[in-house]
Write a protein that holds these residues in place. Structure first.
Motif, PDB file in Angstrom:
ATOM      1  N   THR A 220      -5.901  -1.325   2.367  1.00 20.41           N
ATOM      2  CA  THR A 220      -6.443  -2.500   1.654  1.00 20.41           C
ATOM      3  C   THR A 220      -5.702  -3.697   1.895  1.00 20.41           C
ATOM      4  N   ALA A 221      -4.665  -3.526   2.908  1.00 17.96           N
ATOM      5  CA  ALA A 221      -3.946  -4.615   3.012  1.00 17.96           C
ATOM      6  C   ALA A 221      -4.425  -6.085   3.632  1.00 17.96           C
ATOM      7  N   VAL A 222      -5.611  -5.401   4.468  1.00 15.77           N
ATOM      8  CA  VAL A 222      -6.325  -6.725   4.889  1.00 15.77           C
ATOM      9  C   VAL A 222      -7.842  -7.212   4.282  1.00 15.77           C
ATOM     10  N   LEU A 223      -7.914  -6.561   3.180  1.00 11.51           N
ATOM     11  CA  LEU A 223      -9.126  -6.622   2.532  1.00 11.51           C
ATOM     12  C   LEU A 223      -9.028  -7.436   1.429  1.00 11.51           C
ATOM     13  N   THR A 224     -10.234  -8.036   1.155  1.00  5.41           N
ATOM     14  CA  THR A 224     -10.346  -8.821  -0.096  1.00  5.41           C
ATOM     15  C   THR A 224     -10.602  -7.866  -1.307  1.00  5.41           C
ATOM     16  N   GLU A 225     -10.174  -8.468  -2.525  1.00  5.43           N
ATOM     17  CA  GLU A 225     -10.519  -7.807  -3.586  1.00  5.43           C
ATOM     18  C   GLU A 225     -11.799  -7.024  -3.874  1.00  5.43           C
ATOM     19  N   SER A 226     -12.771  -7.614  -3.707  1.00  3.02           N
ATOM     20  CA  SER A 226     -14.283  -7.047  -3.641  1.00  3.02           C
ATOM     21  C   SER A 226     -14.387  -5.945  -2.581  1.00  3.02           C
ATOM     22  N   GLU A 227     -13.857  -6.218  -1.505  1.00  2.00           N
ATOM     23  CA  GLU A 227     -13.956  -5.033  -0.367  1.00  2.00           C
ATOM     24  C   GLU A 227     -13.031  -4.010  -0.857  1.00  2.00           C
ATOM     25  N   ALA A 228     -11.907  -4.017  -1.089  1.00  2.00           N
ATOM     26  CA  ALA A 228     -11.034  -3.091  -1.554  1.00  2.00           C
ATOM     27  C   ALA A 228     -11.477  -2.415  -2.801  1.00  2.00           C
ATOM     28  N   ASP A 229     -12.455  -2.979  -3.643  1.00  2.00           N
ATOM     29  CA  ASP A 229     -12.998  -2.394  -4.638  1.00  2.00           C
ATOM     30  C   ASP A 229     -13.918  -1.292  -3.977  1.00  2.00           C
ATOM     31  N   ARG A 230     -14.674  -1.648  -3.048  1.00  2.00           N
ATOM     32  CA  ARG A 230     -15.686  -0.865  -2.255  1.00  2.00           C
ATOM     33  C   ARG A 230     -14.982   0.450  -1.807  1.00  2.00           C
ATOM     34  N   LEU A 231     -14.040   0.249  -1.341  1.00  2.00           N
ATOM     35  CA  LEU A 231     -12.947   1.038  -0.734  1.00  2.00           C
ATOM     36  C   LEU A 231     -12.532   2.071  -1.784  1.00  2.00           C
TER      37      LEU A 231
ATOM     38  N   GLY B 292       5.927  -3.776   6.934  1.00  2.00           N
ATOM     39  CA  GLY B 292       6.247  -5.173   6.336  1.00  2.00           C
ATOM     40  C   GLY B 292       7.497  -5.845   6.857  1.00  2.00           C
ATOM     41  N   ASN B 293       8.317  -5.113   7.446  1.00  2.00           N
ATOM     42  CA  ASN B 293       9.529  -5.969   7.958  1.00  2.00           C
ATOM     43  C   ASN B 293       9.064  -6.678   9.415  1.00  2.00           C
ATOM     44  N   GLN B 294       8.161  -5.982   9.976  1.00  2.00           N
ATOM     45  CA  GLN B 294       7.352  -6.732  11.254  1.00  2.00           C
ATOM     46  C   GLN B 294       6.820  -8.056  10.838  1.00  2.00           C
ATOM     47  N   GLN B 295       6.129  -7.877   9.562  1.00  2.00           N
ATOM     48  CA  GLN B 295       5.649  -9.152   9.016  1.00  2.00           C
ATOM     49  C   GLN B 295       6.575 -10.109   8.843  1.00  2.00           C
ATOM     50  N   LYS B 296       7.740  -9.780   8.413  1.00  2.00           N
ATOM     51  CA  LYS B 296       8.699 -10.913   8.126  1.00  2.00           C
ATOM     52  C   LYS B 296       9.198 -11.723   9.471  1.00  2.00           C
TER      53      LYS B 296
ATOM     54  N   VAL C 271       3.124 -28.593  10.058  1.00  2.00           N
ATOM     55  CA  VAL C 271       2.066 -28.051   9.415  1.00  2.00           C
ATOM     56  C   VAL C 271       2.071 -26.546   9.668  1.00  2.00           C
ATOM     57  N   LEU C 272       1.964 -25.652   8.681  1.00  2.00           N
ATOM     58  CA  LEU C 272       2.288 -24.186   8.943  1.00  2.00           C
ATOM     59  C   LEU C 272       0.951 -23.451   8.387  1.00  2.00           C
ATOM     60  N   PHE C 273       0.279 -22.801   9.545  1.00  2.00           N
ATOM     61  CA  PHE C 273      -0.767 -21.855   9.104  1.00  2.00           C
ATOM     62  C   PHE C 273      -0.223 -20.514   8.919  1.00  2.00           C
ATOM     63  N   VAL C 274      -0.596 -19.566   7.908  1.00  2.00           N
ATOM     64  CA  VAL C 274      -0.184 -18.387   7.688  1.00  2.00           C
ATOM     65  C   VAL C 274      -1.264 -17.785   7.368  1.00  2.00           C
ATOM     66  N   SER C 275      -1.509 -16.751   8.272  1.00  2.00           N
ATOM     67  CA  SER C 275      -2.800 -15.803   8.046  1.00  2.00           C
ATOM     68  C   SER C 275      -2.319 -14.490   7.486  1.00  2.00           C
ATOM     69  N   GLU C 276      -2.769 -14.303   6.195  1.00  2.00           N
ATOM     70  CA  GLU C 276      -2.517 -12.864   5.568  1.00  2.00           C
ATOM     71  C   GLU C 276      -0.817 -12.681   5.491  1.00  2.00           C
ATOM     72  N   PRO C 277      -0.334 -13.906   4.922  1.00  2.00           N
ATOM     73  CA  PRO C 277       1.325 -13.749   4.917  1.00  2.00           C
ATOM     74  C   PRO C 277       1.738 -12.611   4.487  1.00  2.00           C
ATOM     75  N   THR C 278       1.287 -11.838   3.504  1.00  2.00           N
ATOM     76  CA  THR C 278       2.038 -10.863   2.627  1.00  2.00           C
ATOM     77  C   THR C 278       1.310  -9.501   3.158  1.00  2.00           C
ATOM     78  N   ARG C 279       0.311  -9.751   4.212  1.00  2.00           N
ATOM     79  CA  ARG C 279      -0.036  -8.124   4.619  1.00  2.00           C
ATOM     80  C   ARG C 279       0.865  -7.056   4.569  1.00  2.00           C
ATOM     81  N   GLY C 280       0.774  -6.076   3.766  1.00  2.00           N
ATOM     82  CA  GLY C 280       1.682  -4.959   3.949  1.00  2.00           C
ATOM     83  C   GLY C 280       2.828  -5.140   3.558  1.00  2.00           C
TER      84      GLY C 280
END
Ligand SMILES: Nc1ncnc2c1ncn2[C@@H]1O[C@H](COP(=O)(O)OP(=O)(O)OP(=O)(O)O)[C@@H](O)[C@H]1O
Ligand SMILES: [Mg+2]
Lengths: 536, 359
Positions: A189-200, A434-438, A451-460
């Motif tokens: 579910t790390a890359v899913l939104t809540e509703s998608e996660a719910d479906r899962l 998670g440490n890769q993410q960091k 300007v900083l764009f972070v995409s899914e900053p806390t994924r995993g």
């Protein structure tokens, strides 16, 4: 749920070392048939490693194997290849996707288990010559996709699809297998939104009801409370506890995981907010902005992001939220007018965003975010070295890498972001997810962006680290005036730190909401009921 | 112990073991060890720079460059021009010191070779950018084709120096051109010293190390780091604003240039330049050397070159005489040489792992 002590899986006293570094120190995992069992722990606690052992992954056996016993259905099993694991009825949805990019969705779901019909040649030369039954394969694939509710044509090639899709295709592949007894989900579910996660989660309940045991790894406690029957907690490779969910609470689990009490996601800062944000001072302005990113098309967006604010971008997977930063960074073809602090950005010119002090943390950390074979140090300093000429020293006419400065900075970052590693010389690919993410985040921060764009900053990344990362972003915003744009599937996260949140639906701006808008408003916006991008 | 095996890699330990076995074999058969070891050093220096040409190629993402014959051709042309111009015989230069004249000749040859190699490498790089994903096949094919093409060119070039053309006024260049009157062994003899039969070609080794050092500097420069990133993960590089195709060009040109320099260093050590099919297998020997040293098709470092060339050439030098002792049936040794060198390439290729640390 049965309470009898017949377990479908018993892993006893598992010990694993990676070149002298003990990452599992005598861990037990017991699971009954038909139960959903959560495997919990901080980043680097050893969850994926334990599951790699269960699945006989080569990375385990190439690095000296492990100690301890594994019993499946009461019988000792020696699982040394994924094939063995599959024969024993074990399926796995990996944390890092294992799809074949050049294959279509159907082919990926069916690979290795193709349906075949016999033909003349095969009758003579045997089964490997049988014709592929494409029709029935596509039918199976469609059924599996429908179970998890993913809307995608089954003949599309997987290469270039956004991460959310890949996640669902991975899951569909496992669902399609027959004879599965144990199914492992590593952070599905790390890359899913809540509703998608719910479906899962619904899909998981259906699977478990058929008597299949599920191991579920996630950092989201609410999901555990919602679906799991029982759970095991690991901390730093040690077994901490096994509990029934009905006997515990989210707070207790969090405490077990990190070994101390946890507070809120982001502390209310006590200092007064002294930022000067105005509607006339625009950091990023988009006009008729389009991005051709497969699966995340942006189809014409007008948006003004104010200088100095934290701006959230949310929306369901596939609706285009990820296309926005990827287009600006030049990874996919983009058109329209983009201005950074009033200056126009040349979307055709590679690296122009970086020249305008725009940094980007990609959601696809293994594909775009990291040099897996290189050290943490090189990964952290790379962009700043290349773009800003930092960490270079001049010797004669040459600009050479300044090892001492790079090392000092990398060590500093490892400390600030609490990256768990054996040292800055460790290869980035050998870190836990998670440490890769960091490390990706550290590189963007090293650029000292405007300007900083972070995409899914806390994924995993785990709850402790999530707090750390979000707080760090907030601090960057408050103290250094960086405009932070967070693209995330996690609404809770967006609402916890953003000043305003844009919801993207069908490649267009649905609306811009305040973080304290009602859940219903967010729900409506995400579902595509609102159009036109009005601000509430 | 385990961690040591991990660090050096099992293949390297096996091959180093094999090398030691040969050393013991040679000692057992009472061979002239000091002379043999001197030979190993000499061949190390001769083949080193050709193997070094693999580093920029692999790091920039084109993979193992079987087509270094492109650069080799450039180097050979440089050598030929220098002989045609008789630079080494120039009285003014010889008056200073014969060795100095030799150096002037080889450095001029290198300069001409490098200039040609830059042009060839650039075109070659443009081609490789068009065939992304199947570079290995294309480099092998191009490597062979350029040899075939040059076979015709060598016949037609209008040089007329007696050292170059066939003696009885035939047309075209000789197969093997002696360097005795130009730059034969200039590097090897510079600073050479001997202890008994063990002689060390100081000048050549120093030149080899110096090239390694230059390469090392480049790899730590901004462009060098960017080039490695482009090779390791093109998407990552793109996100950092790096022009991946340009970096691949840089790597290909560097690899071609090193091949040109490498063949001249090889030729001076050997004393002859070989045209026609002479350089055919150079690509394979260089690839085998770096693979033995621990390189993979996605990652090659300078230590891989140093270690690999030493082991590979060591085995080649000692292997022949030792095998000849064991199997004295004459012709077998040539067959053994083929089996050993090709066997090593295949073995090394099967041992290479993919680029993903966690798999
Ligand atoms: N291939 C590898 N080589 C060396 N060390 C490794 C390797 N893979 C993982 N590790 C180490 O093993 C430890 C456990 O990693 P693991 O991937 O199991 O963590 P995890 O619990 O799944 O964390 P996350 O929540 O971040 O995914 C980490 O310290 C990591 O650095
Ligand atoms: Mg993990």
């Amino acid at each position: 749920m049965s309470t009898s002590e017949n377990y479908v899986l018993k892993m006893d006293n598992i010990v694993k070392e990676y070149s002298g570094n003990r990452v599992l120190k005598g861990v037990n995992l017991y699971i009954r048939p038909g139960e959903i069992h959560a495997l919990m722990g901080e980043n680097g606690a050893g969850k994926s490693t334990l599951m790699n052992i269960l699945f006989g992954m080569p990375v385990i056996h190439n690095t000296g194997g492990f100690e301890g016993t594994v019993q499946v259905n009461g019988q000792e099993a020696n699982i040394d290849t994924p094939l063995k694991a599959m024969e024993l009825g074990i399926g796995m949805v990996h944390q890092e996707f294992m799809l074949i990019p050049g294959f279509t969705v159907t082919e990926n779901i069916k690979v290795g288990r193709e349906t075949t019909t016999s033909n003349l040649v095969s009758r003579i030369f045997g089964k490997s010559m049988e014709t592929l039954d494409k029709k029935s394969m596509r039918k199976d694939a469609k059924t599996a996709l429908k179970t998890i509710g993913l809307q995608i044509e089954d003949y599309v090639k997987v290469a270039g699809l956004p991460v959310g899709y890949m996640q669902f295709i991975e899951i569909a592949r496992e669902l399609d297998k027959t004879g599965i007894k144990i199914l492992v989900f590593d952070e599905p579910t790390a890359v899913l939104t809540e509703s998608e996660a719910d479906r899962l989660l619904d899909a998981m309940r259906v699977i478990a009801a058929q008597g299949i045991a599920i191991v579920f790894i996630t950092h989201r406690l609410d999901e555990v409370m919602a679906v799991a029957d029982s759970m095991t907690v690991l901390r730093d490779g040690e077994f901490v506890a096994r509990k029934e969910i009905k006997d515990t609470s989210a707070v207790e689990i969090a405490e077990l995981m990190i070994g101390r009490k946890v507070e809120k996601l982001v502390d209310e800062s006590t200092e007064p907010d002294t930022r000067q944000i105005s509607e006339d001072n625009i950091a990023v302005s988009l006009r008729n902005y389009k991005v051709d990113m497969p699966g995340e098309q942006v189809r014409g967006i007008d948006l003004d992001i104010r200088r100095g604010e934290i701006f959230g971008i949310g929306g369901l997977a596939g609706q285009g939220k990820l296309g926005i930063p990827n287009g600006i960074q030049g990874l996919y073809k983009a058109e329209g007018e983009v201005k950074i602090n009033g200056e126009p950005l040349d979307l055709e010119k590679l690296g122009d965003a970086l020249n305008h002090k725009v940094a980007f943390v990609s959601e696809d950390r293994r594909g775009v975010g990291l040099l897996l074979e290189e050290s943490i140090e090189e990964n952290i300093i790379f962009s700043a070295m290349y773009t800003n000429g930092k960490f270079l020293k001049k010797i004669g006419w040459m600009h050479l890498y300044d090892g001492a400065a790079g090392k000092a900075h990398a060590e500093d970052m490892v400390k600030t972001l609490d990256i768990r590693c054996t040292g800055i010389r460790q290869a980035a690919g050998r870190l836990s997810g998670g440490n890769q993410q960091k490390v990706c985040l550290a590189r963007a921060l090293t650029l000292e962006p405007d300007v900083l764009f972070v995409s899914e900053p806390t994924r995993g990344i785990d709850i402790g680290a999530k707090k750390l990362v979000l707080e760090y972003l907030a601090k960057l915003n408050r103290e250094q005036g960086v405009t932070v744009i967070i693209v995330s599937s996690e609404l809770t996260e967006l609402r916890s730190i953003s000043d305003r949140i844009a919801i993207v639906s069908d490649g267009k701006l649905a609306c811009i909401l305040k973080p304290d808008a009602s859940d219903a408003d967010f729900g409506l916006a995400m579902s595509g009921a609102w159009k036109g991008g009005q601000e509430s | 112990m385990k961690s040591m095996i991990n660090k050096f890699g099992l293949p390297r330990i096996i091959i180093a073991g094999f090398f030691l076995l040969l050393v013991m074999g040679a000692a057992y058969f009472d061979m002239n060890m000091p002379q043999l070891m001197g030979d190993v050093l000499r061949r190390w220096g001769m083949f080193g720079i050709l193997a070094l040409a693999m580093v920029p190629a692999v790091q920039c993402g084109i993979g193992l460059n079987f087509g270094i014959s492109m650069g080799i051709v450039g180097g050979l042309l440089g050598g030929i021009i220098v002989i045609q111009l008789n630079i080494a015989q120039n009285p003014a230069l010889v008056a200073i010191h014969p060795l100095f004249a030799g150096w002037a000749a080889i450095l001029t040859a290198i300069l001409i070779g490098v200039v040609l190699a830059v042009g060839i490498g650039y075109l070659y790089g443009l081609l490789l950018n068009k065939v992304k994903g199947s570079e290995m096949t294309v480099t092998t094919y191009v490597g062979f084709s350029v040899i075939a093409f040059m076979n015709m060119v060598w016949m037609l070039l209008p040089f007329d120096n007696g050292e170059l053309i066939w003696p009885n006024a035939g047309k075209g260049m000789r197969n093997t051109i002696s360097l005795a009157s130009s730059f034969s062994e200039v590097m090897s003899k510079t600073g050479e010293f001997s202890i008994g039969d063990f002689s060390v070609p100081t000048g050549m080794l120093l030149f080899f190390f110096f090239m390694c050092f230059l390469m090392w500097l480049f790899m730590r420069s901004r462009t060098g780091l960017a080039m490695s990133a482009a090779g390791a993960n093109p998407m990552f590089a793109k996100a950092a604003g790096i022009n991946v195709d340009k970096m691949r060009l840089v790597g290909t040109v560097l690899s071609t240039v090193l091949a040109a320099v490498g063949i001249l260093v090889y030729a001076q050590g050997y004393g002859f330049m070989q045209l026609y099919n002479g350089p055919m297998m150079m690509g394979f020997t260089s690839v085998a050397a770096v693979l033995i040293g621990g390189a993979t098709p996605k990652r090659a470092l300078i230590v891989h070159v140093l270690v690999g060339t030493f082991l590979f050439q060591g085995i080649m030098t000692l292997g022949l005489p030792v095998v000849n002792q064991i199997l004295p049936e004459g012709n077998l040794s040539e067959v053994m040489r083929m089996i050993i060198s090709n066997g090593i390439i295949i073995y090394a290729l099967t041992q290479t792992k993919g680029g993903d640390g966690r798999e």
